[in-house]
Design a protein around this motif. Structure first.
Motif, PDB file in Angstrom:
ATOM      1  N   ASN A  22       0.732  -0.690   0.469  1.00 25.88           N
ATOM      2  CA  ASN A  22      -0.505   0.287  -0.239  1.00 25.88           C
ATOM      3  C   ASN A  22       0.718   1.482  -0.152  1.00 25.88           C
ATOM      4  OD1 ASN A  22       0.573   0.806   2.975  1.00 25.88           O
ATOM      5  ND2 ASN A  22      -1.420   0.065   3.263  1.00 25.88           N
ATOM      6  N   GLY A  23       0.110   2.468  -0.034  1.00 27.01           N
ATOM      7  CA  GLY A  23       1.306   3.684   0.090  1.00 27.01           C
ATOM      8  C   GLY A  23       2.207   4.207   1.116  1.00 27.01           C
ATOM      9  N   ARG A  24       1.323   3.368   2.668  1.00 18.06           N
ATOM     10  CA  ARG A  24       2.702   3.598   3.057  1.00 18.06           C
ATOM     11  C   ARG A  24       3.618   2.219   3.483  1.00 18.06           C
ATOM     12  NH1 ARG A  24      -2.607   3.149   6.046  1.00 18.06           N
ATOM     13  NH2 ARG A  24      -1.973   0.869   7.346  1.00 18.06           N
ATOM     14  N   GLY A  25       3.379   1.654   2.699  1.00 16.51           N
ATOM     15  CA  GLY A  25       4.897   0.554   2.203  1.00 16.51           C
ATOM     16  C   GLY A  25       4.340  -0.779   3.393  1.00 16.51           C
ATOM     17  N   ASP A  26       3.566  -1.404   3.658  1.00 14.17           N
ATOM     18  CA  ASP A  26       2.771  -2.868   4.106  1.00 14.17           C
ATOM     19  C   ASP A  26       2.666  -3.156   3.157  1.00 14.17           C
ATOM     20  OD1 ASP A  26       2.821  -0.423   6.674  1.00 14.17           O
ATOM     21  OD2 ASP A  26       0.452  -0.186   6.410  1.00 14.17           O
ATOM     22  N   TRP A  37      -1.324  -9.565   6.378  1.00 12.61           N
ATOM     23  CA  TRP A  37      -0.030  -8.649   6.190  1.00 12.61           C
ATOM     24  C   TRP A  37       0.622  -9.117   6.791  1.00 12.61           C
ATOM     25  CZ3 TRP A  37      -1.129  -4.064   3.775  1.00 12.61           C
ATOM     26  CH2 TRP A  37      -2.431  -3.626   3.898  1.00 12.61           C
ATOM     27  N   TRP A  40       6.750  -6.074   8.486  1.00 10.76           N
ATOM     28  CA  TRP A  40       7.870  -5.530   7.219  1.00 10.76           C
ATOM     29  C   TRP A  40       8.828  -5.554   8.150  1.00 10.76           C
ATOM     30  CZ3 TRP A  40      10.306  -1.539   9.005  1.00 10.76           C
ATOM     31  CH2 TRP A  40       9.840  -0.549  10.905  1.00 10.76           C
TER      32      TRP A  40
END
Length: 143
Positions: A22-26, A37, A40
């Motif tokens: 996603n946009g947050r890097g998750d 998920w 990370w």
């Protein structure tokens, strides 16, 4: 694919068909039963440069490339992404310090190089060949 993901524990790349970011890097991964998920800290995300080497192979950050200089010797480069300060020659023919945020190449002599653009094409990458990456082939950069 705009990225690839290295699993530090398994020491391999994840199959790109089963990951999303996603946009947050998750990182979202398909475990075989469901999407979940991923932790990370276990993974390294490498971005696609939107360029290709001389064999039309996609170049990602972390790739190790080889380039022939002046038809006489080969130099190894690592594709990196980040912010660097570089002395450049401006259109006024004078040296200026420029801060660049993006992809660059670090040579085996630790010089930081920017890709040259000619006719709207990254001309340097057309001379480079991917020979490995820093995770699977770190020995390629050893002296």
């Amino acid at each position: 694919m705009d990225f690839r993901v290295w699993d530090k524990e398994e020491r391999k790349f994840l199959d790109e068909r089963y990951i999303a970011i996603n946009g947050r890097g998750d990182i979202l991964g398909f475990t075989g039963k469901e999407w979940e998920w991923l932790e990370w800290k276990r993974y390294i995300i490498m971005h696609y440069t939107e360029t290709q080497d001389k064999n039309k192979k996609d170049i990602f950050e972390g790739d190790i490339l080889e380039i022939l200089i002046d038809n006489s010797f080969k130099r190894k480069l690592i594709c990196r992404k980040g912010k660097i300060t570089k002395s450049i020659i401006g259109i006024d023919k004078k040296r200026h310090l420029a801060e660049i945020n993006g992809f660059y190449y670090e040579s085996d002599t630790f010089d930081k190089l920017l890709p040259l653009i000619q006719d709207k094409i990254f001309s340097d990458t057309q001379k480079m060949e991917i020979i490995g990456n820093i995770y699977e082939n770190p020995e390629l950069m050893e002296k």
